[in-house]
Design a protein around this motif. Sequence first.
Motif, short mmCIF file in Angstrom:
data_model
loop_
_atom_site.label_atom_id
_atom_site.label_comp_id
_atom_site.label_asym_id
_atom_site.label_seq_id
_atom_site.Cartn_x
_atom_site.Cartn_y
_atom_site.Cartn_z
N ASP A 115 0.80 -1.22 0.00
CA ASP A 115 0.00 0.00 0.00
C ASP A 115 0.84 1.27 0.00
OD1 ASP A 115 -2.34 -1.50 0.11
OD2 ASP A 115 -2.30 -1.59 2.31
N ASN A 120 1.43 7.26 1.16
CA ASN A 120 0.43 7.12 0.11
C ASN A 120 -0.50 8.33 0.16
OD1 ASN A 120 -1.57 6.52 2.15
ND2 ASN A 120 -0.81 4.41 2.17
N GLU A 164 -3.46 8.65 1.16
CA GLU A 164 -4.31 8.75 2.34
C GLU A 164 -3.53 9.20 3.58
OE1 GLU A 164 -4.38 5.95 0.31
OE2 GLU A 164 -6.11 6.84 -0.73
N PRO A 220 -1.21 14.63 3.35
CA PRO A 220 -1.76 14.37 2.01
C PRO A 220 -2.18 15.66 1.34
CG PRO A 220 -2.73 12.89 3.64
CD PRO A 220 -1.95 13.91 4.41
#
Length: 384
Positions: A90, A126, A128, A190
């Motif tokens: 991920d 990532n 998120e 993010p």
Amino acid sequence: MKKIFLLGALAAAGTQSAQAVDIKAGDWTVNVGGIVNAYYTQVSCSGDAVGGLALAGKGLGCGGESNRTTIGNGLLPNGLVTSASSRQGDYDVKALIGIYNATATDSAIAANSGVDVRQAYFTFGNAEMGTVKLGRDNGIFGANPIFGDMTLIGSGAPVQATQRGRVTLGHIGAGYSYVGYYGQIAYSAPKSTSGIGFDAALVSPVSDTPIVAAATYSAKNSPQVQAQVTYAADGFKGWLGAKSQKFSSTTPGVNDFTMSAVELGLSYQAGAAGLLANFQGGKGLGVLSDADQGDVKAKNYFVQATYKPTEKLKLGLGYGISKNDDNTVGTGGLKSNANLTAGMYYSLTSAISLVGEVGQTRSKGFNGGEAKMNGVSVGGIIFF
């Protein structure tokens, strides 16, 4: 290809596109690229003797002479940057090492073996969770003005004492404090659909490096903290940042103090025209590095306007001034450094820019003295 980002996670240095080589190796993409540059700089110094880190003075500005010539690096060093990126589960994962070296030295026979590993870090994250960075990289505080400075691909203030064996100064110490390179654990939130961003870092604490005097402080058990909030939309970007660190005295009679500084700035690009403005203020900002003048309150102002009359040519004018509020022992009597630079930047190819700059740097003392350094810089830079 992405614009090359060097001197800070390969921060955008101009209009050139990086021609770096991508190599696929299993789940990894290895990227190799870099920069090489050289500039003929000619300076002349005049006026009064001003103490401390007077960038326009004969000692620093002209390397101890009234006039001096160097063919060396501009504000950027030569560099070889290698990175490897992968998607693992991920997470987006990346590691980067940037190795840098200077062009000019004072010897034609001595080995030019001074290697500066400014960057060595890895990241994971990532969309998120954001991104976590661990390793050595540029700081957050001061990144926007130096990486937005048009003289990043030129010379700015062609200070001779730093150009030989290292680089020129752009508007470092005469408009903004140096971004600095630190061991750090950093976090970037993010990307928000509203254009708001947030970055924060725990930075390995540093000692003062006063250059023209003995060190006065040491770093102990408290990390330096840097943080910044940004907003970007439709060619506009604004930022508000801060940094803080405790400096412990190693000198009898000198008290401990806490460096504390804030930064506020904006940039705007409207077609061919661009504008950048930045303010820094606080205690312990230093001229060339954190707390290099000790417990001194200072303010830095930097403004720049650019215009592209053609696709290949950019014209610009930038002015910066750094002022000490306090006439303390650490300043050596220096009240301010200021630099005005006019530049032309021509994209010969997608990788090569040719640069011409003229400017004047002024240093003033609390005693009323003033030193001047007139400079010219002509050369070029390649991104590959």
